[in-house]
Design a protein around this motif. Structure first.
Motif, PDB file in Angstrom:
ATOM      1  N   LEU A 227       0.832  -1.205   0.000  1.00  0.00           N
ATOM      2  CA  LEU A 227       0.000   0.000   0.000  1.00  0.00           C
ATOM      3  C   LEU A 227       0.869   1.259   0.000  1.00  0.00           C
ATOM      4  CD1 LEU A 227      -2.882  -1.045   2.432  1.00  0.00           C
ATOM      5  CD2 LEU A 227      -2.815  -1.168  -0.050  1.00  0.00           C
ATOM      6  N   PRO A 229       2.726   4.408  -1.396  1.00  0.00           N
ATOM      7  CA  PRO A 229       2.293   5.268  -2.517  1.00  0.00           C
ATOM      8  C   PRO A 229       2.983   4.926  -3.833  1.00  0.00           C
ATOM      9  CG  PRO A 229       2.715   6.588  -0.564  1.00  0.00           C
ATOM     10  CD  PRO A 229       3.102   5.185  -0.206  1.00  0.00           C
ATOM     11  N   PHE A 320      -8.744  -0.646  -2.380  1.00  0.00           N
ATOM     12  CA  PHE A 320      -8.318   0.522  -1.597  1.00  0.00           C
ATOM     13  C   PHE A 320      -7.486   1.463  -2.470  1.00  0.00           C
ATOM     14  CE2 PHE A 320      -4.894   2.258   1.208  1.00  0.00           C
ATOM     15  CZ  PHE A 320      -5.669   3.092   1.981  1.00  0.00           C
ATOM     16  N   LEU A 321      -6.537   0.877  -3.229  1.00  0.00           N
ATOM     17  CA  LEU A 321      -5.688   1.691  -4.097  1.00  0.00           C
ATOM     18  C   LEU A 321      -6.494   2.318  -5.231  1.00  0.00           C
ATOM     19  CD1 LEU A 321      -2.527  -0.582  -4.387  1.00  0.00           C
ATOM     20  CD2 LEU A 321      -2.711   1.587  -3.176  1.00  0.00           C
ATOM     21  N   ASP A 323      -9.719   3.095  -5.143  1.00  0.00           N
ATOM     22  CA  ASP A 323     -10.924   3.826  -4.747  1.00  0.00           C
ATOM     23  C   ASP A 323     -10.937   5.256  -5.258  1.00  0.00           C
ATOM     24  OD1 ASP A 323     -13.440   3.924  -3.129  1.00  0.00           O
ATOM     25  OD2 ASP A 323     -12.351   5.572  -2.224  1.00  0.00           O
ATOM     26  N   ARG A 324      -9.794   5.935  -5.105  1.00  0.00           N
ATOM     27  CA  ARG A 324      -9.754   7.335  -5.503  1.00  0.00           C
ATOM     28  C   ARG A 324      -9.999   7.477  -7.014  1.00  0.00           C
ATOM     29  NH1 ARG A 324      -7.818  12.290  -3.421  1.00  0.00           N
ATOM     30  NH2 ARG A 324      -9.107  13.707  -4.646  1.00  0.00           N
ATOM     31  N   ALA A 327     -13.465   6.735  -7.771  1.00  0.00           N
ATOM     32  CA  ALA A 327     -14.270   7.885  -7.346  1.00  0.00           C
ATOM     33  C   ALA A 327     -14.376   8.906  -8.479  1.00  0.00           C
ATOM     34  CB  ALA A 327     -13.663   8.526  -6.103  1.00  0.00           C
ATOM     35  N   LEU A 331     -17.669   6.102  -8.817  1.00  0.00           N
ATOM     36  CA  LEU A 331     -17.889   4.800  -8.184  1.00  0.00           C
ATOM     37  C   LEU A 331     -17.002   4.676  -6.955  1.00  0.00           C
ATOM     38  CD1 LEU A 331     -17.990   2.572 -11.371  1.00  0.00           C
ATOM     39  CD2 LEU A 331     -19.911   3.376 -10.024  1.00  0.00           C
ATOM     40  N   GLU A 332     -17.015   3.515  -6.334  1.00  0.00           N
ATOM     41  CA  GLU A 332     -16.169   3.281  -5.180  1.00  0.00           C
ATOM     42  C   GLU A 332     -15.251   2.097  -5.460  1.00  0.00           C
ATOM     43  OE1 GLU A 332     -17.726   0.432  -2.416  1.00  0.00           O
ATOM     44  OE2 GLU A 332     -19.608   1.536  -2.473  1.00  0.00           O
ATOM     45  N   GLY A 333     -14.262   1.931  -4.591  1.00  0.00           N
ATOM     46  CA  GLY A 333     -13.255   0.894  -4.793  1.00  0.00           C
ATOM     47  C   GLY A 333     -13.838  -0.484  -4.999  1.00  0.00           C
ATOM     48  N   PRO A 435     -22.732   5.158   3.035  1.00  0.00           N
ATOM     49  CA  PRO A 435     -21.321   5.272   3.411  1.00  0.00           C
ATOM     50  C   PRO A 435     -20.444   4.299   2.638  1.00  0.00           C
ATOM     51  CG  PRO A 435     -22.545   4.079   5.086  1.00  0.00           C
ATOM     52  CD  PRO A 435     -23.548   4.580   4.100  1.00  0.00           C
ATOM     53  N   PHE A 436     -19.218   4.696   2.420  1.00  0.00           N
ATOM     54  CA  PHE A 436     -18.228   3.788   1.845  1.00  0.00           C
ATOM     55  C   PHE A 436     -17.375   3.256   2.988  1.00  0.00           C
ATOM     56  CE2 PHE A 436     -13.770   3.235   0.853  1.00  0.00           C
ATOM     57  CZ  PHE A 436     -13.833   2.244  -0.091  1.00  0.00           C
ATOM     58  N   TYR A 437     -17.255   1.962   3.080  1.00  0.00           N
ATOM     59  CA  TYR A 437     -16.337   1.373   4.047  1.00  0.00           C
ATOM     60  C   TYR A 437     -15.862   0.051   3.496  1.00  0.00           C
ATOM     61  CZ  TYR A 437     -20.564  -1.200   5.103  1.00  0.00           C
ATOM     62  OH  TYR A 437     -21.695  -1.959   4.983  1.00  0.00           O
ATOM     63  N   MET A 438     -14.676  -0.355   3.879  1.00  0.00           N
ATOM     64  CA  MET A 438     -14.151  -1.605   3.369  1.00  0.00           C
ATOM     65  C   MET A 438     -13.178  -2.187   4.369  1.00  0.00           C
ATOM     66  SD  MET A 438     -12.527  -2.174  -0.336  1.00  0.00           S
ATOM     67  CE  MET A 438     -11.209  -1.046   0.064  1.00  0.00           C
TER      68      MET A 438
ATOM     69  N   PRO B  74      -2.545   6.434  -1.466  1.00  0.00           N
ATOM     70  CA  PRO B  74      -1.586   7.327  -2.136  1.00  0.00           C
ATOM     71  C   PRO B  74      -2.099   8.750  -2.335  1.00  0.00           C
ATOM     72  CG  PRO B  74      -1.539   5.188  -3.157  1.00  0.00           C
ATOM     73  CD  PRO B  74      -2.572   5.113  -2.081  1.00  0.00           C
ATOM     74  N   ALA B  89     -11.207   0.664   5.975  1.00  0.00           N
ATOM     75  CA  ALA B  89     -10.964   1.883   5.211  1.00  0.00           C
ATOM     76  C   ALA B  89     -12.256   2.683   5.098  1.00  0.00           C
ATOM     77  CB  ALA B  89     -10.449   1.522   3.816  1.00  0.00           C
ATOM     78  N   LEU B  90     -12.156   3.989   5.338  1.00  0.00           N
ATOM     79  CA  LEU B  90     -13.283   4.900   5.142  1.00  0.00           C
ATOM     80  C   LEU B  90     -12.820   6.031   4.244  1.00  0.00           C
ATOM     81  CD1 LEU B  90     -14.753   5.582   8.721  1.00  0.00           C
ATOM     82  CD2 LEU B  90     -15.482   3.850   7.105  1.00  0.00           C
ATOM     83  N   ARG B  91     -13.763   6.613   3.497  1.00  0.00           N
ATOM     84  CA  ARG B  91     -13.414   7.823   2.748  1.00  0.00           C
ATOM     85  C   ARG B  91     -13.433   9.017   3.699  1.00  0.00           C
ATOM     86  NH1 ARG B  91     -16.783   7.397  -2.823  1.00  0.00           N
ATOM     87  NH2 ARG B  91     -15.499   5.817  -3.828  1.00  0.00           N
ATOM     88  N   GLN B  94     -16.823  10.161   4.899  1.00  0.00           N
ATOM     89  CA  GLN B  94     -17.441   9.484   6.034  1.00  0.00           C
ATOM     90  C   GLN B  94     -16.670   9.751   7.321  1.00  0.00           C
ATOM     91  OE1 GLN B  94     -17.731   7.264   3.033  1.00  0.00           O
ATOM     92  NE2 GLN B  94     -19.711   8.290   3.032  1.00  0.00           N
TER      93      GLN B  94
END
Lengths: 645, 102, 190
Positions: A227, A229, A320-321, A323-324, A327, A331-333, A435-438, B74, B89-91, B94
């Motif tokens: 994870l 960067p 997770f990587l 997700d951004r 977005a 959408l979400e990860g 909410p987004f959570y993972m 990142p 993990a949360l944004r 949230q």
């Protein structure tokens, strides 16, 4: 809640005890279900909705019971259709689905504090309950502590520790499953109120001598790289690139083997069964099915890798990587997981959107998923890329064919992202933002059994699809391509020697029903360089894309039964200036590739979309926009390549 | 809707208003913490949708729960937190809804 | 804040042990009067009797009441009452003493899982005395020649007593009087 306990509403199979398996995602639920039921699980759907239902019989020490694997959930306070099902199944007053006789709740010992919240909610329902405690080995490894008998006393229900996969533990569990009627609901259900619930959990964990596991150092070490960067991003892209390389390089020898087997079989039949029926058997049946079966090695490898990535915990990291970036497309990860699954087939991809809590995200992902390069497109791509690019062409260490393939995958992915963004933007701007959570599970070695089951299911699904749709379509097509039947008198009338098989085949094809249909739609596809023979394939591929390969194979075999691939390469078509050109010249092949990249040439996808959205509206929109996009892009590519070449 | 889910949907969780000074900086929310920081949950932003706060609560972000910030993606979002003995993990979006005492 | 959870009592379905952890109950033994909100439940017949242990309150419901329906209200009321120890009344003043609390803790441990462990290995265990922060535990049976007896005493029994009675306490094996040992040996010889 007095009227609520023992709630048994409708029983599906009378007399058989039914136990439901409840647990959060990553609690080892699927592993345990597979270990208990073996491969005797049945998949179906819950009535009215399209949440998949997994059921299997379990051999206990005293007869068989039915175990139902409910969708993974963190709470009975449902926010997605999957979670809603769990609530409905457990609710004795909900008559739309059968209520089980007892509930088996899976608790992950390493996340016990959070898991107790779900258990508390299940215990409030009041069904006879037992707890299965998983990952006790991991808890010990991470210096956590837990006194299981004390936990059992404190919870007031039976607690069975299971290190998933060991035979002894499962023996104890099978004993317990033999008599779920002896399981208890706790004498006083746990509280609902947040503060009281927290106190209850504190008290239970304190009594059970629970010491929270230390942060998993192994996972932390791996995460610090995966994870990171820079390194993490690099590893991600390398992993995804390797993903594709494996399905091309590793699968090739296996595919050659399958191909050789079918060629041999077709040859034996052609030699021994003469006349039109022999042709039907060797060309239509063996040739058609064989040319699709040849892709089984790739599908097995693809699902093998997805199962390993998922089982190891890397898929969550990838999400997770990503997700951004997801977005950006609105959408979400987690939608990444659905889109990645769509790489195998749009159908699991579309079904994977159920894990997305937001309805808008689900629709947007569903509209985008069919653009991802599925394994059925792969069969078409392999054929067409083979026609377009010479296999010996290389750019440094990279083969040109692989590079084109990578570009096609990338193009599909980018188109999918763009589509998702558009749909997200233009579909209902109202509605709650969920909410987004993972969860980031510890890295674990994937269980061989779970991986095997995932691969087996995928292969079985692909094969049954081949068996049902493709076989029927292949037969219908062969009939279309060979009817109306022509006799010796027809050939003589047309001035053809009836003994010249190549000439007679060509004559039959040129005057078949399929040719009529192909010619009828010619004006639509003419600007893309397609002739009626390609049109036949495109039309036929609506049933499933891989049929395109089988059809072209047949069309080519009609021209030159001995070597269909050579026949395809040498096919000629009028060039519109009185001359002839190769049918599969660069502009046409590129346009065809582009067309298949964008078009929704798959009735199964349309069917599953109808089921998932509950309306014909979305599949109609998907088919419409994708056809328009495919035609336009193919036209652009055809024009550009023509201009360059 | 079933009885249990009705009861669960009726749960009330403490809403904590951000003080005027913090309202923009999100200093008292999880999103304002840096990697390595630790804090305890005090409640949820008053503006947060009820279904969202109930789910965050069920995931372990309950009032009083200790939280630590493990890492950020990142591009700074999403953020991995350690809560109730596991990592999630949360944004930022949230994380901003969860008020902490730091 | 009072963290508590219920544990059933197998022999008596009307009773529940509400486990509170150490040093929460005001005293040990039977309760004459509980703090007001809980006392109201006793007066209206929902609760028949209350008894405090070193780390729990045993609540017995009145006839005709069942735990599934009344559990939630008993829980909240008990929580509230436990935050107000001054308004609880015991039958005797002794029940409030530290010695009484220590003795109760030791007795509960011997009657509980730690004692069960000793008994399951063919040993006998009893409380000799508990006062002034010193607990004497008597052992007999297989324990008398078991090399692990000392370990069991410290790691199971003493640890369990300390959980219920934190602080400076000493747990030792009682020096058996000659007569008792003699009697036991005699029994064995026959």
């Amino acid at each position: 809640m007095a009227h609520h306990h023992g709630g048994t509403a409708v029983k599906v199979a009378s007399g058989t005890t039914r136990v439901a398996l409840v647990g959060s995602p990553n609690s080892g639920k699927t592993t345990l279900f597979n270990a208990l039921t073996g491969l005797r699980a049945k998949t179906g759907n819950y009535p009215g909705v399209t949440v998949a239902r997994f059921e299997g019989s379990v051999r206990t020490t005293d007869g068989e019971i039915v175990l139902e694997d409910l969708p993974g959930t963190y709470s009975l306070d449902a926010i997605s259709p999957d979670e809603q099902i769990v609530t409905q199944v457990l609710d004795g007053e909900d008559l739309s689905v059968a209520t089980p006789d007892a509930v088996l709740v899976l608790l992950d010992a390493t996340t016990l504090r959070r898991s107790l919240g779900l258990l508390a909610q299940v215990l409030q329902v009041g069904l006879p309950t037992a707890v299965v405690l998983t990952f006790g080995d991991e808890l010990a490894r991470r210096q956590g502590e837990l006194d299981v008998p004390a936990l059992q006393r404190a919870l007031g229900v039976r607690v069975i520790p299971v290190v998933a996969g060991t035979r002894d533990d499962l023996g104890v569990l099978r004993e317990e499953l033999a008599r779920p009627d002896s399981w208890q609901a706790p004498i006083v259900p746990p509280p609902v109120d947040s503060t009281e619930l927290r106190e209850w959990a504190d008290s239970v964990l304190d009594t059970a001598g629970y010491r929270l596991p230390e942060a998993d150092r192994r996972t932390a070490r791996i995460d610090s790289v995966l994870l990171h960067p820079v390194w993490g991003t690099a590893v991600f892209f390398v992993t995804m690139f390797a993903f594709f390389q494996v399905i091309f390089t590793l699968a090739a020898p296996l595919q050659d083997l399958v191909q050789a087997g079918f060629d041999w079989l077709a040859g034996v039949i052609a030699d021994n069964v003469h006349g039109p029926f022999g042709g039907f058997l060797s060309s239509a049946l063996i040739g058609g099915v064989g040319s699709v079966l040849v892709f089984l090695p790739q599908i097995v490898l693809l699902f093998l890798m997805i199962a390993v990535l998922e089982g190891s915990g890397y898929l969550s990291r990838a999400a997770f990587l990503m997700d951004r970036i997801m977005a950006r497309a609105g959408l979400e990860g987690r939608a990444f997981v659905a889109l990645l699954s769509a790489l195998a087939c749009a159908i699991p991809g579309i079904m994977a959107t159920r894990s997305l809590p937001s309805a808008r995200d689900r629709i947007a992902t569903m509209m985008a998923a069919p653009l991802m390069t599925c394994s059925a497109r792969l069969t078409v791509y392999v054929l067409l890329v083979g026609l377009l690019v010479d296999p010996s062409t290389r750019f440094g260490p990279v083969g040109a064919q692989g590079l084109v393939m990578f570009c096609l995958y990338l193009g599909g992915a980018l188109a999918a992202m763009g589509t998702a963004w558009l749909f997200k933007k233009f579909t209902g701007r109202h509605g709650p933002v969920l909410p987004f959570y993972m969860e980031m599970p510890s890295y674990r070695l994937p269980r061989a059994r779970s991986v095997a089951v995932a691969v087996w299911d995928a292969a079985k699904g692909f094969l049954s699809k081949v068996g049902r749709i493709i076989l029927v379509v292949t037969i219908v097509l062969w009939l279309l391509l060979n009817l109306p039947a022509r006799g010796t008198s027809d050939f003589r009338a047309a001035g053809i020697n009836p003994d010249d098989t190549t000439a007679t085949s060509s004559y039959v094809l040129d005057h078949s029903f399929a040719a009529d249909a192909g010619r009828a739609v010619e004006p639509v596809f003419e600007p893309l360089g397609f002739d009626w023979r390609i049109n036949v394939g495109v039309l036929a591929s609506l049933s499933a894309r891989e049929v395109f390969v089988a059809t072209l194979g047949q069309v080519a075999a009609a021209d030159n039964p001995d070597s269909p691939t050579t026949a395809l390469q040498q096919m000629q078509t009028p060039d519109g200036h009185g001359g002839e050109r190769k049918l599969f010249d660069a502009p046409t092949t590129a346009a065809l590739l582009t067309f298949f990249l964008f078009a929704l040439q798959c009735m199964s996808t349309i069917g599953v979309m109808r089921r998932e959205t509950g309306t014909w509206r979305w599949p109609a929109i998907a088919f419409g926009y994708m056809f328009a996009l495919a035609w336009t892009m193919a036209f652009v590519v055809h024009s550009v390549v023509s201009a360059v070449a | 809707m079933s009885l249990v889910s009705e009861i669960l949907a009726g749960r009330q969780l403490p809403a904590v208003e951000a003080s005027q000074a913090d309202a923009d900086t999100s200093a008292t929310s999880l999103a304002g913490l840096r990697v390595g920081d630790e804090a305890a949950v005090t409640g949820f932003a008053a503006a947060a949708p009820a279904a969202t706060t109930r789910r965050l609560h069920d995931l372990g972000f309950a009032p009083g729960a200790p939280i630590s910030v493990i890492r950020k993606a990142p591009l700074g979002d999403p953020i991995v937190f350690r809560v109730a003995g596991y990592e999630i993990a949360l944004r930022r979006e949230q994380a901003k809804l969860i008020r902490v005492d730091a | 804040m009072v963290a508590l959870h219920p544990e059933p009592i197998a022999a008596d379905p009307r009773s529940v042990r509400w486990v509170t952890g150490a040093d929460v109950t005001p005293f040990v033994g039977p309760v004459r009067h509980a703090a007001p909100p809980l006392e109201a439940l006793v007066e209206n017949g929902t609760v028949e009797s209350l008894c405090c242990e070193s780390d729990a309150v045993v609540v017995r419901l009145g006839a005709g009441h069942d735990w599934r329906t009344t559990g939630a209200s008993v829980r909240s009321t008990l929580r509230e009452a436990l935050t107000d120890p001054q308004h609880w009344e015991a039958d005797s003043a002794d029940q409030w003493s530290d010695d009484a609390r220590l003795e109760a803790a030791a007795r509960e441990v011997i009657a509980g899982p730690a004692g069960d462990y000793v008994r399951s290995h063919g040993g006998q265990v009893w409380l000799e005395s508990a006062r002034g922060g010193r607990v004497e535990i008597g052992f007999a049976g297989t324990c008398s020649h078991c090399p692990a007896a000392g370990f069991t005493l410290q790691h199971r029994i003493a640890a369990a007593i300390r959980e219920r009675h934190p602080g400076e306490i000493q747990v030792v094996a009682a020096q058996l009087e000659a007569s008792r040992r003699q009697r036991w040996l005699t029994l064995r010889r026959r």
